[in-house]
Write an enzyme that holds these catalytic residues in place. Structure first.
Site: not given
Lengths: 259, 65
Positions: A99, A160, A186-187, A208-209
């Site tokens: 990545k 995040g 992301a997001g 992830n987050t």
């Protein structure tokens, strides 16, 4: 229910949910969330070893059958630094998957398109399976494809932030045009947003987050697993067209009122 | 003589190998090493002799998204 497998480089994935491993409260919780998510591709970061400190090794907690590691280059600011980080990642983890993320700005963590394009070209030639993290820029995605990216990973919103698919209109163009898999990264802050991306035709999502900081990360990982699968099934089933005027779903013949 | 390991000045013995340095400084596990910005593969560690002022970069995988 099974969906079409996803192929990136020489890897085949049944699950279209990729997971980041940052921000989990413990390695044990991370392990359990990865397991519950059904993910077969999880990211790890690289960090300088702190001398004279005993470190708990992350990789030993990710040895789950069927799960591949995707090292990232987080922390680099230029293509040159990214190339060295990639070579180190390959050596440490014995994988060509990468990545590529180059975000010099610490406030919004937005990726640098020029450095990312340059690094992708070099690393693809060196045999890496490069998945570049980039802004949702359709032109850049095609350029990355041209220089050998194995997939593209446009962002839904800054890393995040849990803001969801702020870039929706651009993602639609990217998905329409791309000849390589599109992974929305992301997001994504809620399972419904993962489903939305998959319904649009994204090939996978990376989360992830939203999972790691949830009250119950393992339950949330399970929710994302189901939402990603539901979105993909809906995409493969081909959704009905959107229309402005009503279209009756019950027969309109009158049987109570006399015409 | 000394070298720099992750920017920390570190004394070494003349002719010390990378393998020897790593067994002194680290506790094993997945690891990758670059010396003066060139990655040194694990198979080369036992024969790789460090020179004065070498810049050794040691990295390891950690949690990250």
């Amino acid at each position: 229910m099974k969906t079409e497998p996803l192929i990136i480089g020489d890897y085949t994935f049944e699950s279209r949910l990729f997971l980041g491993t940052g921000k989990f409260g413990s390695n044990a919780l991370m392990h359990d969330a990865v397991f519950a998510s059904g993910s077969e591709l999880v990211t790890v970061a690289l960090r300088r070893v702190r001398l004279q400190e005993q470190e708990d090794e992350v990789v030993s907690h990710l040895q789950i059958p069927g799960v591949h590691l995707l090292p990232n280059t987080s922390g680099v600011r230029t293509a040159k630094e990214a190339v060295l980080a990639a070579q180190l990642a390959r050596e440490a983890l014995q994988t060509n998957l990468l990545k590529l993320e180059i975000h010099p700005d610490p406030r919004y963590l937005l990726p640098d398109p020029i450095e990312t394009l340059a690094a992708t070209e070099i690393l693809a030639k060196e045999g890496f399976i490069v998945l570049p993290y980039i802004n949702a820029d359709p032109v850049l995605c095609k350029r990355l494809e041209d220089v050998g990216a194995a997939a593209v990973m446009p962002l839904g919103a800054p890393i995040g932030t849990n803001q969801g698919l702020q870039t929706r209109a651009m993602l639609e163009i990217i998905i329409e045009q791309s000849a390589v898999p599109v992974v929305v990264d992301a997001g994504i802050g809620a399972p419904s947003q993962a489903a939305e991306a998959m319904e649009m035709g994204a090939d996978a999502v990376l989360v992830n987050t939203a999972i790691a900081v949830a009250g119950d990360p393992v339950a949330m990982a399970n929710a994302f697993r189901m939402a990603t699968l539901a979105g993909r099934i809906a995409f493969e089933a081909r959704m009905g067209a959107v229309s402005k005027s009503a279209a009756a779903s019950s027969p309109l013949t009158a049987f109570l009122a006399q015409e | 003589m000394h070298i720099y390991v992750n920017d920390e000045e570190t004394p070494i013995e003349s002719g010390e190998t990378l393998d020897s340095l790593l067994s002194r400084l680290t506790s094993g596990g997945k690891l990758a090493v670059a010396v003066n910005d060139t990655v040194i593969r694990q198979a080369e560690w036992p024969d790789y002799q460090l020179q004065a002022d070498d810049r050794v970069l040691l990295i390891a995988p950690v949690q990250g998204g």
